[in-house]
Design an enzyme around this catalytic site. Structure first.
Site, PDB file in Angstrom:
ATOM      1  N   CYS A   1      10.955  -9.206   0.546  1.00  0.00           N
ATOM      2  CA  CYS A   1      12.706  -9.500   0.776  1.00  0.00           C
ATOM      3  C   CYS A   1      13.195 -10.985   1.683  1.00  0.00           C
ATOM      4  O   CYS A   1      12.016 -11.177   1.524  1.00  0.00           O
ATOM      5  CB  CYS A   1      12.759  -8.041   1.144  1.00  0.00           C
ATOM      6  SG  CYS A   1      12.540  -8.199   3.332  1.00  0.00           S
TER       7      CYS A   1
ATOM      8  N   CYS B   1      11.291 -10.632   5.326  1.00  0.00           N
ATOM      9  CA  CYS B   1       9.733 -10.961   5.054  1.00  0.00           C
ATOM     10  C   CYS B   1       9.770 -12.587   4.013  1.00  0.00           C
ATOM     11  O   CYS B   1       8.658 -12.634   4.841  1.00  0.00           O
ATOM     12  CB  CYS B   1       9.140 -10.198   4.430  1.00  0.00           C
ATOM     13  SG  CYS B   1       9.366  -8.441   4.742  1.00  0.00           S
TER      14      CYS B   1
ATOM     15  N   HIS C   1       8.926  -3.762   8.010  1.00  0.00           N
ATOM     16  CA  HIS C   1       8.222  -3.383   6.710  1.00  0.00           C
ATOM     17  C   HIS C   1       6.512  -3.869   6.666  1.00  0.00           C
ATOM     18  O   HIS C   1       5.788  -4.209   7.206  1.00  0.00           O
ATOM     19  CB  HIS C   1       8.929  -5.102   5.568  1.00  0.00           C
ATOM     20  CG  HIS C   1      10.240  -4.950   5.327  1.00  0.00           C
ATOM     21  ND1 HIS C   1      10.982  -5.296   4.946  1.00  0.00           N
ATOM     22  CD2 HIS C   1      11.284  -3.910   6.738  1.00  0.00           C
ATOM     23  CE1 HIS C   1      12.510  -5.017   4.625  1.00  0.00           C
ATOM     24  NE2 HIS C   1      12.558  -4.354   6.119  1.00  0.00           N
TER      25      HIS C   1
ATOM     26  N   GLU D   1       5.102  -6.825   4.964  1.00  0.00           N
ATOM     27  CA  GLU D   1       4.838  -8.305   5.505  1.00  0.00           C
ATOM     28  C   GLU D   1       4.585  -8.456   6.980  1.00  0.00           C
ATOM     29  O   GLU D   1       4.298  -9.385   7.547  1.00  0.00           O
ATOM     30  CB  GLU D   1       5.697  -8.675   4.280  1.00  0.00           C
ATOM     31  CG  GLU D   1       5.485  -9.038   3.128  1.00  0.00           C
ATOM     32  CD  GLU D   1       6.002  -7.630   2.351  1.00  0.00           C
ATOM     33  OE1 GLU D   1       6.392  -7.636   0.967  1.00  0.00           O
ATOM     34  OE2 GLU D   1       6.399  -6.831   2.953  1.00  0.00           O
TER      35      GLU D   1
END
Length: 158
Positions: A85, A88, A55, A57
């Site tokens: 999310c 993250c 992801h 992040e």
């Protein structure tokens, strides 16, 4: 608490998200900032890298930590094109990041086909009630790694 350069830096995260889509990644971008200076920037590379943890992040924290030469980049701010999310968010807490600024919400991500909201709902349930089966099997040796850690004199706490 919105600060002076938040809008500009958040726009940079959104630009990373747009680049990510153009380059075959997901519609997410992030920028890591320390003392007003961009340390790292990243997009989502889940499908491109065949890595469900890639992801934006996570990618920006990995790059930023490497560049800062620390596993603990406290004193940084993470700008994300979307509300992080649960995975993250966990990484952000583990990294001791000071603040998060995001543009889109988890609900907006859900409308685009992402399941962040579902995962947040699942986390609120006791493990036995989650859709993903969880089994707790407390083996007799389960505490040995923790005991070894507590006794280790040269450990690097984190």
């Amino acid at each position: 608490m919105i600060k002076k350069n938040d809008e500009q830096l958040l726009q940079e995260a959104i630009n990373e998200a747009k680049k990510s889509v153009e380059n075959g990644g997901g519609p997410f971008g992030a920028v890591l900032v320390k003392d007003g200076k961009v340390i790292s920037r990243a997009g989502n590379t889940v499908t491109r890298d065949n890595d469900p943890t890639a992801h934006a992040e996570i990618n920006v924290i990995r790059r930023g930590s490497t560049l800062l030469k620390t596993f603990d980049p406290k004193g940084t701010v993470l700008y994300a094109s979307c509300e992080p999310c649960p995975m993250c968010l966990g990484a952000i807490y583990w990294a001791n990041i000071d603040r998060v600024v995001y543009a889109s919400s988890r609900d907006e991500a859900a409308k685009a086909g992402f399941r962040d909201a579902q995962i947040y709902s699942e986390l609120a349930l006791p493990p036995i009630q989650r859709n993903l089966p969880h089994s707790h099997l407390p083996l007799p040796e389960r505490k040995a790694p923790f005991n070894n850690w507590k006794e280790k004199e040269d450990k690097m706490p984190y």
